[in-house]
Design an enzyme around this catalytic site. Structure first.
Site, PDB file in Angstrom:
ATOM      1  N   ALA A   1      12.445  36.595  26.181  1.00  0.00           N
ATOM      2  CA  ALA A   1      11.986  37.716  25.356  1.00  0.00           C
ATOM      3  C   ALA A   1      11.201  37.229  24.141  1.00  0.00           C
ATOM      4  CB  ALA A   1      13.178  38.559  24.910  1.00  0.00           C
TER       5      ALA A   1
ATOM      6  N   THR B   1      15.203  40.726  34.615  1.00  0.00           N
ATOM      7  CA  THR B   1      14.448  41.914  34.234  1.00  0.00           C
ATOM      8  C   THR B   1      13.730  42.444  35.466  1.00  0.00           C
ATOM      9  OG1 THR B   1      12.884  42.791  32.600  1.00  0.00           O
ATOM     10  CG2 THR B   1      12.269  40.763  33.685  1.00  0.00           C
TER      11      THR B   1
END
Length: 260
Positions: free
Chosen positions: A102, A54
């Site tokens: 996540a 990310t």
């Protein structure tokens, strides 16, 4: 631009009994650990290797704080989603970002939102950014070496002004003027450091953040999707834009007069 919604933060109408019920629920709730005598040693022996990626960034400037993130969720070479919302809107004045696992980031930052709301009910004022970030750091420190994967930023505006913190899964907590977290952070830092000034205008700051995330997605295979930009002001946060990196690529190429 989407202004922050404060549907659940408008007033203190809850009764003392309701507040106590919420508090008791949170105190009674436990997070299940591995069914082993020593969860820490159990996870060490597993030798887990996380496939993640990310790019998130945040920086302070004269008009507040800018937060920018990509939206790709990946597991190694597998891209599971291009539309993940990596900014957790904790309350109308506080934002958290997601990097790492996540599920871990989403769960614990939403849990932090509940704790911030309880603080607000008990003390009749908003929690400070420092206290919110310290609360999260204390929580994850209790699960150190138990498999959490988190690299988050907590940013917001309180009565002492704008503040930006980075909190990771070991309970490390740092305050700073600019951070970038994730697999594409080195690329983002390259753009961010070259263009950062404290006296940036709002438009310049937004453009810098957007370009930094875009360049990270261009070079880092595990980042991509959309670039979301938020601006935190004394009145609260506001979402500025959400742009497809595919379109940004051709826009920036056209600016330079380069061929596609």
């Amino acid at each position: 631009m989407d202004l922050a919604l404060d549907c659940s933060f408008k007033s203190f109408n809850q009764t003392e009994e309701q507040t106590e019920d919420i508090s008791q629920f949170l105190e009674d709730s436990t997070f299940a650990l591995s069914a082993a005598p020593d969860p820490t040693e159990f996870h060490k022996n597993l030798d887990l290797k996380y496939n993640k990626g990310t790019t998130t960034l945040g920086f302070k400037f004269q008009h507040g704080i800018i937060i920018a993130v990509d939206s790709r969720a990946s597991m190694g070479q597998y891209i599971s989603s291009q539309t993940v919302k990596k900014v957790i809107e904790i309350n109308p004045y506080l934002l958290g970002t997601m990097a790492g696992g996540a599920a871990d980031c989403s769960f614990w930052e939403r849990y932090l939102g509940m704790q911030c709301r309880l603080y607000e009910l008990r003390n009749k004022e908003r929690i400070s950014v420092a206290a919110a970030s310290k609360t999260l750091a204390n929580i994850v420190y209790g699960y150190k070496n138990m498999g959490l994967s988190m690299g988050t930023m907590i940013a917001g505006w309180d009565k002492t002004g704008p503040h930006l913190y980075m909190v990771d899964n070991d309970g490390t907590r740092l305050e700073g003027t600019r951070f970038s977290v994730g697999s594409g952070s080195m690329y983002a830092y390259g753009v961010l450091d070259s263009g950062y000034r404290h006296d940036l205008s709002v438009e310049e700051a937004i453009d810098l953040a957007r370009r930094a995330i875009y360049h990270a997605t261009h070079r880092d295979a595990f980042s991509g999707g959309f670039v979301s930009v938020y601006h935190i002001r004394p009145e609260g946060w506001v979402r500025i834009s959400r742009d497809d990196v595919y379109k940004l690529h051709y826009e920036y190429k056209a600016e330079k007069g380069e061929e596609y």
